[in-house]
Write a protein that holds these residues in place. Structure first.
Motif, PDB file in Angstrom:
ATOM      1  N   GLY A  39      -3.756  -1.637  -7.842  1.00  0.00           N
ATOM      2  CA  GLY A  39      -4.475  -0.392  -7.528  1.00  0.00           C
ATOM      3  C   GLY A  39      -3.749   0.835  -8.020  1.00  0.00           C
ATOM      4  O   GLY A  39      -3.708   1.864  -7.346  1.00  0.00           O
ATOM      5  N   ALA A  40      -3.141   0.719  -9.209  1.00  0.00           N
ATOM      6  CA  ALA A  40      -2.328   1.813  -9.737  1.00  0.00           C
ATOM      7  C   ALA A  40      -3.131   3.091  -9.950  1.00  0.00           C
ATOM      8  O   ALA A  40      -2.598   4.196  -9.888  1.00  0.00           O
ATOM      9  CB  ALA A  40      -1.668   1.374 -11.048  1.00  0.00           C
ATOM     10  N   ARG A  41      -4.429   2.965 -10.219  1.00  0.00           N
ATOM     11  CA  ARG A  41      -5.247   4.145 -10.507  1.00  0.00           C
ATOM     12  C   ARG A  41      -5.814   4.782  -9.234  1.00  0.00           C
ATOM     13  O   ARG A  41      -6.446   5.825  -9.298  1.00  0.00           O
ATOM     14  CB  ARG A  41      -6.388   3.762 -11.432  1.00  0.00           C
ATOM     15  N   ARG A  42      -5.601   4.112  -8.132  1.00  0.00           N
ATOM     16  CA  ARG A  42      -6.110   4.672  -6.887  1.00  0.00           C
ATOM     17  C   ARG A  42      -5.200   5.786  -6.391  1.00  0.00           C
ATOM     18  O   ARG A  42      -4.000   5.785  -6.634  1.00  0.00           O
ATOM     19  CB  ARG A  42      -6.186   3.588  -5.810  1.00  0.00           C
ATOM     20  N   SER A  43      -5.790   6.712  -5.656  1.00  0.00           N
ATOM     21  CA  SER A  43      -5.012   7.801  -5.071  1.00  0.00           C
ATOM     22  C   SER A  43      -4.225   7.256  -3.868  1.00  0.00           C
ATOM     23  O   SER A  43      -4.734   6.413  -3.122  1.00  0.00           O
ATOM     24  CB  SER A  43      -5.932   8.935  -4.607  1.00  0.00           C
ATOM     25  N   PRO A  44      -3.012   7.715  -3.659  1.00  0.00           N
ATOM     26  CA  PRO A  44      -2.232   7.252  -2.512  1.00  0.00           C
ATOM     27  C   PRO A  44      -2.924   7.604  -1.189  1.00  0.00           C
ATOM     28  O   PRO A  44      -3.607   8.624  -1.088  1.00  0.00           O
ATOM     29  CB  PRO A  44      -0.909   7.992  -2.646  1.00  0.00           C
ATOM     30  N   SER A  45      -2.730   6.793  -0.205  1.00  0.00           N
ATOM     31  CA  SER A  45      -3.315   7.044   1.113  1.00  0.00           C
ATOM     32  C   SER A  45      -2.686   8.274   1.744  1.00  0.00           C
ATOM     33  O   SER A  45      -1.479   8.513   1.608  1.00  0.00           O
ATOM     34  CB  SER A  45      -3.094   5.829   2.026  1.00  0.00           C
ATOM     35  N   ARG A  46      -3.498   9.062   2.436  1.00  0.00           N
ATOM     36  CA  ARG A  46      -3.003  10.261   3.108  1.00  0.00           C
ATOM     37  C   ARG A  46      -2.762  10.022   4.598  1.00  0.00           C
ATOM     38  O   ARG A  46      -2.466  10.956   5.339  1.00  0.00           O
ATOM     39  CB  ARG A  46      -4.001  11.401   2.916  1.00  0.00           C
ATOM     40  N   ARG A  47      -2.890   8.772   5.036  1.00  0.00           N
ATOM     41  CA  ARG A  47      -2.676   8.457   6.442  1.00  0.00           C
ATOM     42  C   ARG A  47      -1.183   8.530   6.757  1.00  0.00           C
ATOM     43  O   ARG A  47      -0.338   8.010   6.033  1.00  0.00           O
ATOM     44  CB  ARG A  47      -3.199   7.066   6.781  1.00  0.00           C
ATOM     45  N   LEU A  48      -0.867   9.204   7.857  1.00  0.00           N
ATOM     46  CA  LEU A  48       0.518   9.346   8.264  1.00  0.00           C
ATOM     47  C   LEU A  48       1.012   8.145   9.070  1.00  0.00           C
ATOM     48  O   LEU A  48       2.209   7.870   9.111  1.00  0.00           O
ATOM     49  CB  LEU A  48       0.688  10.622   9.102  1.00  0.00           C
ATOM     50  N   GLU A  49       0.094   7.443   9.709  1.00  0.00           N
ATOM     51  CA  GLU A  49       0.481   6.316  10.559  1.00  0.00           C
ATOM     52  C   GLU A  49      -0.493   5.154  10.379  1.00  0.00           C
ATOM     53  O   GLU A  49      -1.664   5.364  10.044  1.00  0.00           O
ATOM     54  CB  GLU A  49       0.500   6.730  12.038  1.00  0.00           C
ATOM     55  N   HIS A  50       0.024   3.961  10.611  1.00  0.00           N
ATOM     56  CA  HIS A  50      -0.787   2.754  10.667  1.00  0.00           C
ATOM     57  C   HIS A  50      -0.475   2.092  12.011  1.00  0.00           C
ATOM     58  O   HIS A  50       0.343   1.175  12.096  1.00  0.00           O
ATOM     59  CB  HIS A  50      -0.458   1.822   9.502  1.00  0.00           C
ATOM     60  N   THR A  51      -1.097   2.580  13.039  1.00  0.00           N
ATOM     61  CA  THR A  51      -0.715   2.236  14.412  1.00  0.00           C
ATOM     62  C   THR A  51      -0.787   0.739  14.699  1.00  0.00           C
ATOM     63  O   THR A  51       0.168   0.153  15.229  1.00  0.00           O
ATOM     64  CB  THR A  51      -1.609   2.990  15.410  1.00  0.00           C
ATOM     65  N   ARG A  52      -1.885   0.110  14.369  1.00  0.00           N
ATOM     66  CA  ARG A  52      -2.041  -1.304  14.707  1.00  0.00           C
ATOM     67  C   ARG A  52      -1.005  -2.206  14.040  1.00  0.00           C
ATOM     68  O   ARG A  52      -0.367  -3.024  14.710  1.00  0.00           O
ATOM     69  CB  ARG A  52      -3.458  -1.756  14.358  1.00  0.00           C
ATOM     70  N   PRO A  53      -0.816  -2.095  12.718  1.00  0.00           N
ATOM     71  CA  PRO A  53       0.236  -2.933  12.105  1.00  0.00           C
ATOM     72  C   PRO A  53       1.623  -2.645  12.673  1.00  0.00           C
ATOM     73  O   PRO A  53       2.431  -3.562  12.854  1.00  0.00           O
ATOM     74  CB  PRO A  53       0.162  -2.574  10.614  1.00  0.00           C
ATOM     75  N   GLU A  54       1.902  -1.378  12.971  1.00  0.00           N
ATOM     76  CA  GLU A  54       3.222  -1.035  13.501  1.00  0.00           C
ATOM     77  C   GLU A  54       3.417  -1.610  14.899  1.00  0.00           C
ATOM     78  O   GLU A  54       4.490  -2.125  15.230  1.00  0.00           O
ATOM     79  CB  GLU A  54       3.396   0.484  13.505  1.00  0.00           C
ATOM     80  N   VAL A  55       2.382  -1.534  15.715  1.00  0.00           N
ATOM     81  CA  VAL A  55       2.467  -2.097  17.065  1.00  0.00           C
ATOM     82  C   VAL A  55       2.646  -3.611  16.998  1.00  0.00           C
ATOM     83  O   VAL A  55       3.443  -4.205  17.739  1.00  0.00           O
ATOM     84  CB  VAL A  55       1.207  -1.740  17.886  1.00  0.00           C
ATOM     85  N   LEU A  56       1.896  -4.255  16.098  1.00  0.00           N
ATOM     86  CA  LEU A  56       2.011  -5.701  15.940  1.00  0.00           C
ATOM     87  C   LEU A  56       3.410  -6.088  15.470  1.00  0.00           C
ATOM     88  O   LEU A  56       4.010  -7.054  15.975  1.00  0.00           O
ATOM     89  CB  LEU A  56       0.970  -6.200  14.936  1.00  0.00           C
ATOM     90  N   TYR A  57       3.949  -5.330  14.534  1.00  0.00           N
ATOM     91  CA  TYR A  57       5.289  -5.595  14.013  1.00  0.00           C
ATOM     92  C   TYR A  57       6.346  -5.491  15.112  1.00  0.00           C
ATOM     93  O   TYR A  57       7.190  -6.372  15.269  1.00  0.00           O
ATOM     94  CB  TYR A  57       5.576  -4.590  12.887  1.00  0.00           C
ATOM     95  N   VAL A  58       6.267  -4.424  15.905  1.00  0.00           N
ATOM     96  CA  VAL A  58       7.225  -4.230  16.997  1.00  0.00           C
ATOM     97  C   VAL A  58       7.073  -5.326  18.048  1.00  0.00           C
ATOM     98  O   VAL A  58       8.060  -5.848  18.583  1.00  0.00           O
ATOM     99  CB  VAL A  58       7.053  -2.838  17.637  1.00  0.00           C
TER     100      VAL A  58
END
Length: 219
Positions: A39-58
């Protein structure tokens, strides 16, 4: 199960979990790199957080850590419980700058083994195999540590404090023991011999050397 076997069981499990976590992290990093190139041509995500993956990881890391702590504590409890139920051999360990003294209160007459750890004069700690051995340890001056690398056991010894642990040796042999804490100028010479013999040989040795004065190295 002996101390060596307990250590091997716990260490093997912890190593397997560590390897699994490492493999998962490497796989996710590689997957992220592949997605990034795709996805090199895609614009980077502007989301500051990814709550669900982070909660799952912790949550996963917390669960793994809790499991390891509980499993290790249970194994340690079972080891000492089994040792406490048997009639242990009693040995008193006194450390000092820069050598050791080993007392055998169960001998028919007072028996002590000591040396000055100079010129190759190291004391020999004689123990039986297959029987729990309860060490009662204290230091006369600074912090020392009784360490037998081949047995994978190390326990600190403190001044003005009595530290106790129980150990069962599963095979006969003679290994070098060391002080595992830096304790001054001659720390590097503060070695001793740890000698494990059969129960019958130990009882014979104890009877033969009962009443020996501290200063020799009966072995």
């Amino acid at each position: 199960m002996t101390t060596r076997q307990f250590f091997g069981t716990v260490f093997a499990l912890e190593s397997a979990l560590a390897a699994f976590v490492f493999a998962v992290v490497v796989a996710l990093v590689c997957l992220a790199l592949v997605w990034r190139r795709a996805g090199a041509r895609r614009s980077p995500s502007r989301r500051l957080e990814h709550t669900r993956p982070e909660v799952l990881y912790v949550a996963v890391l917390t669960a793994v850590a809790a499991f390891l702590v509980a499993y290790t504590a249970r194994q340690n409890h079972d080891e000492h419980k089994a040792a406490a139920q048997a009639d242990p051999v009693e040995i008193k360990v006194s450390s000092f700058q820069w050598c050791w003294r080993f007392d055998y209160p169960q001998a028919a007459k007072p028996l002590a083994v000591s040396a000055d750890c100079r010129g190759g004069k190291q004391p020999t700690l004689v123990v039986p195999t297959g029987r729990p051995i309860r060490f009662t340890m204290t230091s006369r001056d600074v912090i020392h540590s009784l360490w037998v690398p081949q047995l994978r056991y190390k326990r600190d010894i403190f001044p003005h404090h009595v530290n106790t642990f129980t150990l069962t040796v599963d095979r006969e042999g003679r290994w070098i023991g060391r002080c595992g804490e830096f304790c001054g100028d001659r720390h590097h010479t503060m070695d001793f011999w740890f000698k494990a013999v059969s129960p019958a040989a130990y009882d014979t040795w104890l009877a033969q050397h009962a009443g020996a004065a501290a200063g020799g190295t009966p072995a």
